[in-house]
Design an enzyme around this catalytic site. Structure first.
Site, short mmCIF file in Angstrom:
data_model
loop_
_atom_site.label_atom_id
_atom_site.label_comp_id
_atom_site.label_asym_id
_atom_site.label_seq_id
_atom_site.Cartn_x
_atom_site.Cartn_y
_atom_site.Cartn_z
N TYR A 1 0.80 -1.20 0.01
CA TYR A 1 0.13 0.10 -0.11
C TYR A 1 0.76 1.21 -0.12
O TYR A 1 0.43 2.28 -0.42
CB TYR A 1 -1.03 0.21 1.15
CG TYR A 1 -2.20 -0.86 0.84
CD1 TYR A 1 -3.18 -0.40 -0.01
CD2 TYR A 1 -2.35 -2.09 1.17
CE1 TYR A 1 -4.40 -1.16 -0.47
CE2 TYR A 1 -3.40 -2.89 0.83
CZ TYR A 1 -4.31 -2.46 0.07
OH TYR A 1 -5.24 -3.14 -0.24
N GLN B 1 -15.48 2.08 -6.93
CA GLN B 1 -14.71 1.11 -6.45
C GLN B 1 -13.19 1.52 -6.20
O GLN B 1 -12.31 0.87 -5.49
CB GLN B 1 -14.84 -0.28 -7.09
CG GLN B 1 -16.05 -0.89 -7.42
CD GLN B 1 -16.11 -2.00 -8.21
OE1 GLN B 1 -16.00 -2.98 -7.71
NE2 GLN B 1 -16.22 -1.87 -9.35
N ASP C 1 -8.79 5.99 -4.46
CA ASP C 1 -8.35 7.29 -4.52
C ASP C 1 -9.07 8.41 -4.31
O ASP C 1 -10.38 8.06 -4.11
CB ASP C 1 -7.64 7.65 -5.82
CG ASP C 1 -8.49 7.56 -7.07
OD1 ASP C 1 -9.25 7.99 -7.09
OD2 ASP C 1 -8.02 6.64 -7.87
N HIS D 1 -14.80 0.73 -1.47
CA HIS D 1 -13.50 0.04 -0.95
C HIS D 1 -12.68 0.83 0.03
O HIS D 1 -11.55 0.53 0.13
CB HIS D 1 -12.74 -0.54 -2.13
CG HIS D 1 -13.42 -1.83 -3.07
ND1 HIS D 1 -13.27 -1.98 -4.19
CD2 HIS D 1 -14.37 -2.43 -2.44
CE1 HIS D 1 -14.00 -2.94 -4.66
NE2 HIS D 1 -14.80 -3.23 -3.60
N THR E 1 -15.75 -1.15 -15.72
CA THR E 1 -15.83 -2.42 -14.98
C THR E 1 -15.97 -3.47 -15.85
O THR E 1 -16.47 -3.74 -17.01
CB THR E 1 -17.02 -1.92 -14.00
OG1 THR E 1 -16.98 -3.09 -13.20
CG2 THR E 1 -18.37 -1.85 -14.93
N SER E 2 -15.66 -4.59 -15.10
CA SER E 2 -15.83 -5.99 -15.64
C SER E 2 -17.15 -6.39 -15.67
O SER E 2 -17.52 -7.27 -16.35
CB SER E 2 -14.86 -6.85 -15.10
OG SER E 2 -15.28 -7.09 -13.87
#
Length: 199
Positions: A10, A43, A46, A61, A147-148
């Protein structure tokens, strides 16, 4: 878990993020707020949407710009562990280091992001259904970006929002019934879409 390894990972993300600035897509979304009520559900960890001027941003998230106690009360594990009771969380300018301890309970501090086996946050399905209803009643717009459509619970929003105007922006968009597809990046396609919505 190897706390040192996770914190170093991180730290690299934080240092990479530190050099990032909002792009044309973030700025286009902020521009929408000049004319419309906009809720951003992301999601991303940042704060580039906020830097661009977006105001109502929900981070599913968490945020790399904050640190918290490793036993913070907003952590919900999938196994129901009840040891998460501390309330220490604060904004940061530097990444969390191993040995940096919570001033309230003396436990290790960690980034304020969702890790594996932890539930996502800021998902109030009642509120989501209310937003969906409001969008449907007011000729609203739902924009799904990059997005997937395979990561849950975010992927469920595509089905939950029954807006009359639905758009999907992705480099390789999957066909989703009822969505108009924009092939390309958010920085390429959002300014085009926002311009058409503002006119």
């Amino acid at each position: 878990r190897d706390k040192g390894m996770v914190l170093r990972f991180y730290e690299q993300r934080f240092e990479g993020y530190r050099n990032c600035k909002p792009h044309a897509g973030h700025e286009a979304l902020a521009k929408l707020e000049q004319k419309f009520k906009v809720t951003h559900i992301t999601q991303n960890i940042d704060d580039l949407l906020e830097q661009a001027g977006c105001t109502d941003v929900r981070h599913l998230h968490g945020s790399i710009r904050h640190k918290k106690c490793e036993f913070h009360k907003d952590i919900t594990t999938l196994d129901g562990d009840m040891k998460f009771t501390c309330d220490f969380k604060t904004k940061i300018d530097d990444p969390v280091k191993l040995g940096e301890l919570c001033p309230k309970c003396n436990s290790q501090l960690r980034p304020d992001v969702v890790w594996f086996n932890e539930a996502v946050r800021n998902v109030d399905y009642y509120e989501i259904s209310e937003l969906s209803y409001e969008m449907k009643q007011n000729d609203g717009v739902f924009i799904c970006i990059g997005t997937s459509l395979e990561v849950y619970p975010a992927a469920t929003f595509v089905k939950m929002f029954d807006a009359p105007n639905k758009f999907l922006i992705d480099k390789n968009p999957k066909h989703v019934y009822g969505f108009k597809e924009f092939k390309g990046t958010a920085s390429e396609q959002l300014p085009v879409l926002v311009e058409s919505l503002m006119s």
